[in-house]
Every structure is written in C-alpha cells, then in structure tokens.
Write a protein that holds these residues in place. Structure first.
Motif, mmCIF file in Angstrom:
data_model
loop_
_atom_site.group_PDB
_atom_site.id
_atom_site.type_symbol
_atom_site.label_atom_id
_atom_site.label_comp_id
_atom_site.label_asym_id
_atom_site.label_seq_id
_atom_site.Cartn_x
_atom_site.Cartn_y
_atom_site.Cartn_z
ATOM 1 N N GLY A 242 0.818 -1.216 0.000
ATOM 2 C CA GLY A 242 0.000 0.000 0.000
ATOM 3 C C GLY A 242 0.846 1.258 0.000
ATOM 4 N N MET A 243 1.895 1.271 0.815
ATOM 5 C CA MET A 243 2.767 2.450 0.860
ATOM 6 C C MET A 243 3.478 2.664 -0.480
ATOM 7 N N ALA A 244 3.845 1.539 -1.132
ATOM 8 C CA ALA A 244 4.491 1.654 -2.444
ATOM 9 C C ALA A 244 3.522 2.239 -3.470
ATOM 10 N N TYR A 245 2.285 1.758 -3.468
ATOM 11 C CA TYR A 245 1.275 2.326 -4.389
ATOM 12 C C TYR A 245 1.048 3.808 -4.096
ATOM 13 N N ASN A 246 1.044 4.165 -2.823
ATOM 14 C CA ASN A 246 0.854 5.567 -2.446
ATOM 15 C C ASN A 246 1.992 6.423 -2.995
ATOM 16 N N SER A 247 3.230 5.926 -2.852
ATOM 17 C CA SER A 247 4.397 6.647 -3.378
ATOM 18 C C SER A 247 4.370 6.716 -4.894
ATOM 19 N N ASN A 248 3.700 5.747 -5.523
ATOM 20 C CA ASN A 248 3.619 5.684 -6.984
ATOM 21 C C ASN A 248 2.461 6.523 -7.536
ATOM 22 N N GLY A 249 1.788 7.254 -6.638
ATOM 23 C CA GLY A 249 0.677 8.099 -7.061
ATOM 24 C C GLY A 249 -0.589 7.334 -7.372
ATOM 25 N N GLU A 250 -0.766 6.179 -6.716
ATOM 26 C CA GLU A 250 -1.969 5.363 -6.908
ATOM 27 C C GLU A 250 -2.674 5.197 -5.555
ATOM 28 N N PRO A 251 -3.277 6.265 -5.035
ATOM 29 C CA PRO A 251 -3.834 6.237 -3.679
ATOM 30 C C PRO A 251 -4.975 5.236 -3.485
ATOM 31 N N GLU A 252 -5.790 5.015 -4.528
ATOM 32 C CA GLU A 252 -6.927 4.095 -4.363
ATOM 33 C C GLU A 252 -6.438 2.650 -4.217
ATOM 34 N N LYS A 253 -5.405 2.299 -4.995
ATOM 35 C CA LYS A 253 -4.798 0.975 -4.837
ATOM 36 C C LYS A 253 -4.154 0.856 -3.456
ATOM 37 N N ALA A 254 -3.556 1.958 -3.006
ATOM 38 C CA ALA A 254 -2.951 1.978 -1.675
ATOM 39 C C ALA A 254 -4.007 1.723 -0.607
ATOM 40 N N ASN A 255 -5.130 2.416 -0.722
ATOM 41 C CA ASN A 255 -6.205 2.258 0.254
ATOM 42 C C ASN A 255 -6.723 0.826 0.287
ATOM 43 N N GLU A 256 -6.850 0.223 -0.894
ATOM 44 C CA GLU A 256 -7.308 -1.170 -0.972
ATOM 45 C C GLU A 256 -6.367 -2.090 -0.182
ATOM 46 N N CYS A 257 -5.073 -1.860 -0.328
ATOM 47 C CA CYS A 257 -4.082 -2.661 0.407
ATOM 48 C C CYS A 257 -4.148 -2.388 1.909
ATOM 49 N N PHE A 258 -4.296 -1.123 2.280
ATOM 50 C CA PHE A 258 -4.386 -0.786 3.710
ATOM 51 C C PHE A 258 -5.615 -1.418 4.358
ATOM 52 N N GLU A 259 -6.740 -1.403 3.639
ATOM 53 C CA GLU A 259 -7.965 -2.014 4.168
ATOM 54 C C GLU A 259 -7.800 -3.531 4.322
ATOM 55 N N LYS A 260 -7.144 -4.165 3.347
ATOM 56 C CA LYS A 260 -6.869 -5.601 3.450
ATOM 57 C C LYS A 260 -5.970 -5.890 4.634
ATOM 58 N N SER A 261 -4.947 -5.067 4.798
ATOM 59 C CA SER A 261 -4.012 -5.229 5.912
ATOM 60 C C SER A 261 -4.741 -5.150 7.247
ATOM 61 N N ALA B 61 -7.995 -5.608 7.819
ATOM 62 C CA ALA B 61 -8.943 -6.727 7.965
ATOM 63 C C ALA B 61 -8.224 -7.999 8.406
ATOM 64 N N ILE B 62 -7.073 -8.282 7.799
ATOM 65 C CA ILE B 62 -6.311 -9.482 8.172
ATOM 66 C C ILE B 62 -5.780 -9.353 9.591
ATOM 67 N N GLY B 63 -5.265 -8.179 9.918
ATOM 68 C CA GLY B 63 -4.743 -7.953 11.265
ATOM 69 C C GLY B 63 -5.800 -8.151 12.338
ATOM 70 N N ARG B 64 -6.993 -7.585 12.113
ATOM 71 C CA ARG B 64 -8.084 -7.738 13.088
ATOM 72 C C ARG B 64 -8.531 -9.193 13.212
ATOM 73 N N LYS B 65 -8.502 -9.913 12.098
ATOM 74 C CA LYS B 65 -8.913 -11.315 12.083
ATOM 75 C C LYS B 65 -8.027 -12.157 12.996
ATOM 76 N N PHE B 66 -6.729 -11.861 13.007
ATOM 77 C CA PHE B 66 -5.789 -12.694 13.755
ATOM 78 C C PHE B 66 -5.411 -12.118 15.118
ATOM 79 N N TYR B 67 -5.412 -10.794 15.227
ATOM 80 C CA TYR B 67 -4.905 -10.176 16.459
ATOM 81 C C TYR B 67 -5.988 -9.525 17.304
ATOM 82 N N GLY B 68 -7.160 -9.313 16.724
ATOM 83 C CA GLY B 68 -8.156 -8.516 17.426
ATOM 84 C C GLY B 68 -7.886 -7.045 17.168
ATOM 85 N N GLU B 69 -8.418 -6.203 18.032
ATOM 86 C CA GLU B 69 -8.346 -4.757 17.812
ATOM 87 C C GLU B 69 -7.048 -4.149 18.321
ATOM 88 N N ASP B 70 -6.471 -4.735 19.370
ATOM 89 C CA ASP B 70 -5.307 -4.121 20.021
ATOM 90 C C ASP B 70 -4.046 -4.927 19.759
#
Length: 358
Positions: free
Chosen positions: A286-305, A307-316
């Motif tokens: 996501g950060m790479a897409y953001n640096s590449n001027g593709e913010p929507e692709k970046a956001n998609e990656c951040f949202e996936k990140s 969702a996966i994090g919450r699935k395995f770790y919870g909120e904290d």
C-alpha cells in the motif's frame, strides 16, 4: 500442523485412559498441542494448552522444578508473539528465577533465558534493557562454549537487532557480521539460520542508507532459501518483502511493487488464504502504491491489511496501530481530515498500550 494436532488428540485419548487427567505425560501432550498451535499462529489456542500443561505440572512437581521453566518459557514466547510484552517478560522472569535455583547463574540454559528476556524488552522498545540481557547471555555463553558456538551467534544476532532499533547501525552491522561468520562455521553456507542472518544484516544496511549492500545480502538470502525451501515458503516471502523495501528506499517503486506482490503471492499460496504475516506485506504494498501516485490501490491494500490484522490479532496489536496510521495518511492525502484524525487517534491509543510514551 493440523495432522500433528490430530495425532496428539488420539494420543491424549489413550493417555488419559491409562493415566487419568493429572499426570506428567498428559502435561507433555498439552505442551505439544501448544507448540502446534503456536506454529500455526493460533496464539490463543496455544496459550490455552500451555496453561493446561502448566497447571498439571504445578500440581505434580510444585513451583520449583525444571519442567516449570519450560512451561513458563513457552507462555512467555506466545505472549511475546501476541505483542503482549509485559506478560511475556513476567513469564520469562519466572522461568529464569526457577532455572537459577536449580542450575545457578552460570549454566548454558541461562543463556537462552537471557536472550528471551532481552528479545521481549527489545520488542517493547526498551532497547538498552534488552542489550543488558544480551550481554549477560554473551558472558555466560562464552564461559561454556567459547567464542565459536551457535548460541553465541544467536546472541550476536540479537545484539545486532537491538542496536539497529537504537539507530546505531554501525554496531548492528558489526554484530550481524559476527553472527554470520560464526554460523557459517557450524552450519555451512546453505542453512536457514544463515539466510535469516543475511536478512537481518540486509535490514541493517537498509537502515544505514546502504541499499545496494542490503540488496546484496537479501539476494544471498534468496539464493540460500531457494536451495533449502524452493520458491514457495514463508521465508522466501520475507526475503522478497525485504527486497521490496530496499527498492522502495532507492526510489525504484515499480521494482518494489513487483517484490511486494511476489511476497504476498507466496504467502497466500503457502497458507492457502489470509495469514498474520500478510498484514505487514499489504501495508508495504500500500505504501508503495501511495508513493507511486496510486492512492486508491494503496487504500485497498491498507484495508486488506487492517482486515487481516483484526482477524488474527483482534483490535489491540502493534500491527493494527500501523494499519490505522497508514489509513490516516491515506485520508489526510484525500483531504478528509476528520477520518484521518480518527485513524491517527486509534493508532496512538493502541501504541500507548504496548509501548511507553517516549
């Protein structure tokens, strides 16, 4: 791991029939369950079984027994993996205290426990405290093994990690190089430990701004990994993720994206779906897409990140804090300052639970 768990279940039925519930062999089986779930990254399940093993061992042996060292140490490692560093330190200290009663201060097992405590403090960002424990491990280890031993290599690697976190990259590089030199004598060139240590040295060079040198060591780790594992293995995903970081730092964003996507594809292939390791990999992509001027692709990656994090770790969890911070950056870039503030505040709130204010 699932096959191992099924085997342990069958063994537990038979052992319980012969020994009853409160028996050292039952504790050993529960410990094995804990190990399997730990390796699966199902940390809550691992804790459940490690605690069952602890209770039975405590009833059978009492508090002060070498078996209790293992029980407390295992709980320490799983809480450390969950990011609950204070609990990890608590259990590691219990293990160390019992170990000292049986073996004294100068015993090889103390080296391992000092390294574990140091690692927990390092992940808690108490890097100076971590270094104190690593040096203690080094002193005890040298008494028993001399300079050239795998445990000494491990301690040097840990010192490298701690100094890297402090920003003392010259020292970090020095210790990682020592670790690789010793490890090479024992394992040869093509060994998982050497691949890992090359990766750690590469990260130190990255942080020191020596990106080509970092890429050299990451490429070496990839070459070793391919011989040992083939292409589709989690360690290969880590190598490619590290290469992505180097190319991102160099400003070659296209190459960085290529390696990040490769890392994610390998992780997904190996695990057959989402996995905790993919939280960081999607963040990096996501950060790479953001640096590449593709913010929507970046956001998609951040949202996936997230969702996966919450699935395995919870909120904290520290990784959730990173996800929230990344989303804050995305919304700030879009001019949605209210959404950005919400994510930044969430990141800060989680961070304060795991780390000291400074």
């Amino acid at each position: 791991y699932d096959n191992a768990i099924e085997y342990f279940k069958e063994s537990l039925v038979i052992a319980t029939r012969y020994f009853g519930e409160d028996h050292p062999d039952i504790a050993g089986l529960y410990n094995n369950f804990g190990n399997a779930y730990y390796l699966k990254r199902d940390y809550d399940k691992a804790i459940e079984y490690y605690k069952k093993a602890l209770v039975i061992s405590w009833r059978y042996y009492g508090e002060d027994h070498p078996h209790m060292v293992t029980r407390y140490n295992n709980l320490g490692k799983v809480y450390e993996s969950k990011g609950e560093h204070n609990k990890a330190i608590e259990y590691y200290k219990k293990a160390l205290e019992i170990n000292r009663k049986f073996y004294g201060e100068d015993h090889p097992s103390v080296t391992i426990l000092y390294n574990n405590l140091g690692g927990a403090y390092d992940r808690k960002s108490h890097h100076r405290k971590a270094i104190q424990y690593f040096y203690k491990a080094l002193i005890v280890g040298r008494k028993f093994y001399g300079e050239d031993h795998p445990d000494i290599a491990t301690t040097y690697n840990n010192l490298g990690l701690a100094y890297k976190s402090l920003g003392e990259y010259g020292k970090a590089i020095e210790y990682h190089e020592k670790s690789i030199a010793i490890g090479g004598k024992f394992y040869g060139e093509h060994h998982p430990n050497i691949a890992t240590q090359c990766g750690n040295l590469g990260i130190a060079y990255n942080r020191n701004g020596e990106y080509d040198k970092a890429i050299e060591y990451f490429d070496r780790a990839v070459a070793i990994g391919k011989i040992i594992y083939g292409e589709y293995h989690p360690d290969m995903a880590t190598c490619y993720n590290n290469l992505g970081n180097s190319y991102a730092y160099k400003g070659n964003i296209g190459k960085a994206i290529e390696y990040y996507e490769k890392a994610i594809a390998i992780s997904r292939e190996f695990y057959g779906g989402d996995h905790p390791d993919m939280t960081t990999k999607y963040s990096n992509l996501g950060m790479a897409y953001n640096s590449n001027g593709e913010p929507e692709k970046a956001n998609e990656c951040f949202e996936k990140s997230l969702a996966i994090g919450r699935k395995f770790y919870g909120e904290d969890h520290p990784d959730i804090a990173i996800c929230c911070n990344n989303l804050g950056v995305y919304y700030e870039g879009k001019g949605d300052h209210n959404a950005a503030i919400l994510y930044f505040e969430k990141a800060l709130s989680i961070g304060r639970k795991f780390y000291d204010e400074d």
